[in-house]
Design a protein around this motif. Structure first.
Motif, PDB file in Angstrom:
ATOM      1  N   UNK A  31      16.508  21.888  46.250  1.00 31.64           N
ATOM      2  CA  UNK A  31      17.246  22.437  47.397  1.00 31.64           C
ATOM      3  C   UNK A  31      17.252  21.493  48.604  1.00 31.64           C
ATOM      4  N   UNK A  32      16.377  20.504  48.626  1.00 30.68           N
ATOM      5  CA  UNK A  32      16.282  19.589  49.760  1.00 30.68           C
ATOM      6  C   UNK A  32      15.221  20.061  50.747  1.00 30.68           C
ATOM      7  N   UNK A  33      14.662  19.112  51.463  1.00 31.84           N
ATOM      8  CA  UNK A  33      13.536  19.389  52.352  1.00 31.84           C
ATOM      9  C   UNK A  33      13.886  20.396  53.452  1.00 31.84           C
ATOM     10  N   UNK A  40      12.176  24.040  53.746  1.00 28.34           N
ATOM     11  CA  UNK A  40      11.393  24.455  54.921  1.00 28.34           C
ATOM     12  C   UNK A  40      11.924  25.757  55.507  1.00 28.34           C
ATOM     13  N   UNK A  41      13.217  25.900  55.530  1.00 30.62           N
ATOM     14  CA  UNK A  41      13.834  27.139  56.023  1.00 30.62           C
ATOM     15  C   UNK A  41      13.446  28.325  55.141  1.00 30.62           C
ATOM     16  N   UNK A  42      13.540  28.136  53.828  1.00 26.95           N
ATOM     17  CA  UNK A  42      13.213  29.214  52.884  1.00 26.95           C
ATOM     18  C   UNK A  42      11.724  29.598  52.933  1.00 26.95           C
ATOM     19  N   UNK A  68       3.253  22.171  42.027  1.00 27.52           N
ATOM     20  CA  UNK A  68       4.320  21.633  41.173  1.00 27.52           C
ATOM     21  C   UNK A  68       5.567  22.492  41.246  1.00 27.52           C
ATOM     22  N   UNK A  69       5.397  23.788  41.198  1.00 29.70           N
ATOM     23  CA  UNK A  69       6.542  24.695  41.224  1.00 29.70           C
ATOM     24  C   UNK A  69       7.304  24.567  42.545  1.00 29.70           C
ATOM     25  N   UNK A  70       6.572  24.575  43.653  1.00 35.84           N
ATOM     26  CA  UNK A  70       7.228  24.493  44.962  1.00 35.84           C
ATOM     27  C   UNK A  70       7.808  23.104  45.220  1.00 35.84           C
ATOM     28  N   UNK A  71       7.141  22.066  44.730  1.00 34.31           N
ATOM     29  CA  UNK A  71       7.695  20.720  44.865  1.00 34.31           C
ATOM     30  C   UNK A  71       9.004  20.599  44.085  1.00 34.31           C
TER      31      UNK A  71
END
Length: 186
Positions: free
Chosen positions: A172-174, A178-180, A163-166
């Motif tokens: 921030x956008x997909x 993914x970069x982060x 939930x937190x990461x979603x």
């Protein structure tokens, strides 16, 4: 996981993720069907307060098993315990609580996003090394599997981190997410 004869479960909160989302996702992970009851104006909240269902006069409210659960941590633990998603040992229960509490801390900057709409500030304030790095270390523990926090089955800790990461990804956008997250492959 849900019981064969399931009573109605209701989650009452403002129309949005907020503090109710972890409980919603935990119910969903347990296979529990529930109804969202959205509060849209101050009068709705005042009516719920008058009903006596809110022990501390605040939302979210989860109604389950004839109880009016308030306080997000208590709700989360009740649901996790009821559906056996909190581990099978005292150590596993501790790890679930540890991870859950850390997600509450980590999502602080996420919760304020709708009021500030500053993606750069969210990225700056989300402490990847403090939280995501530690979540990965816990996943490397010998009692954990490659697919979640415990070998035996998914747990409430998995739901809390998801939930937190979603939530972060939605802000921030997909592509940026993914970069982060490249530094944290688990």
């Amino acid at each position: 996981m849900a019981e064969a004869k399931q009573a109605e479960v209701t989650v009452t909160y403002w129309a949005g993720r907020g503090k109710a989302e972890q409980s919603r996702l935990l119910l969903a992970a347990a296979g529990v069907k529930f109804q969202n009851k959205f509060v849209s104006k101050a009068e709705d909240l005042a009516e719920i307060r008058k009903s006596g269902k809110l022990a501390f006069m605040q939302l979210p409210l989860v109604q389950i098993d004839g109880l009016n659960l308030v306080q997000t941590g208590a709700q989360f633990r009740y649901i996790a315990d009821k559906y056996k998603l909190r581990g099978s040992s005292l150590k596993e229960s501790y790890i679930v609580d540890l991870v859950y509490e850390s997600t509450k801390d980590a999502r602080g900057c996420l919760s304020s996003y709708p009021f500030k709409l500053d993606v750069d500030k969210v990225i700056k304030d989300f402490n990847f090394d403090r939280y995501v790095k530690k979540w990965e270390e816990l996943l490397s523990d010998e009692s954990c599997s490659k697919d979640g926090y415990f070998v035996s089955k998914p747990s409430a800790a998995d739901v809390a981190v998801f939930e937190c990461l979603e939530f972060l990804e939605l802000i921030v956008g997909k592509d940026k997410f993914n970069e982060l997250m490249k530094a944290y492959p688990k």
